[in-house]
Motif scaffolding. Sequence first.
Motif, PDB file in Angstrom:
ATOM      1  N   LYS A  85      73.916  37.906   8.545  1.00 51.50           N
ATOM      2  CA  LYS A  85      72.568  38.110   8.016  1.00 51.50           C
ATOM      3  C   LYS A  85      71.655  37.020   8.540  1.00 51.50           C
ATOM      4  CE  LYS A  85      73.408  40.742   3.968  1.00 51.50           C
ATOM      5  NZ  LYS A  85      72.572  41.376   3.019  1.00 51.50           N
ATOM      6  N   GLU A  86      70.414  37.408   8.769  1.00 51.50           N
ATOM      7  CA  GLU A  86      69.390  36.462   9.174  1.00 51.50           C
ATOM      8  C   GLU A  86      68.130  36.822   8.403  1.00 51.50           C
ATOM      9  OE1 GLU A  86      67.799  34.502  13.242  1.00 51.50           O
ATOM     10  OE2 GLU A  86      68.208  36.643  13.301  1.00 51.50           O
ATOM     11  N   LYS A  87      67.634  35.859   7.638  1.00 49.74           N
ATOM     12  CA  LYS A  87      66.465  36.064   6.782  1.00 49.74           C
ATOM     13  C   LYS A  87      66.669  37.266   5.861  1.00 49.74           C
ATOM     14  CE  LYS A  87      63.378  33.935  10.071  1.00 49.74           C
ATOM     15  NZ  LYS A  87      62.238  34.069  10.962  1.00 49.74           N
ATOM     16  N   GLY A  88      67.902  37.393   5.351  1.00 50.17           N
ATOM     17  CA  GLY A  88      68.217  38.438   4.385  1.00 50.17           C
ATOM     18  C   GLY A  88      68.491  39.809   4.971  1.00 50.17           C
ATOM     19  N   LYS A  89      68.396  39.955   6.302  1.00 54.63           N
ATOM     20  CA  LYS A  89      68.624  41.253   6.934  1.00 54.63           C
ATOM     21  C   LYS A  89      69.907  41.218   7.754  1.00 54.63           C
ATOM     22  CE  LYS A  89      63.814  42.631   7.196  1.00 54.63           C
ATOM     23  NZ  LYS A  89      62.760  43.183   8.037  1.00 54.63           N
TER      24      LYS A  89
END
Length: 52
Positions: free
Chosen positions: A38-42
């Motif tokens: 995940k990156e920035k919640g995505k």
Amino acid sequence: MMRNMMAMKVSFREKVDKELDAEALRVVGLMPKWIPAKEKGKTRSQNFTCPF
């Protein structure tokens, strides 16, 4: 709740032998499902190298 996902594109840097390559694919197929990166919640794609 976090869902486990598995989408794999398996490739070989260098093929060695037909039977050894098939065994490597079999072993990779036995791996448990991983929690996606995940990156920035995505959820995002992630590359992973598994040296055999």
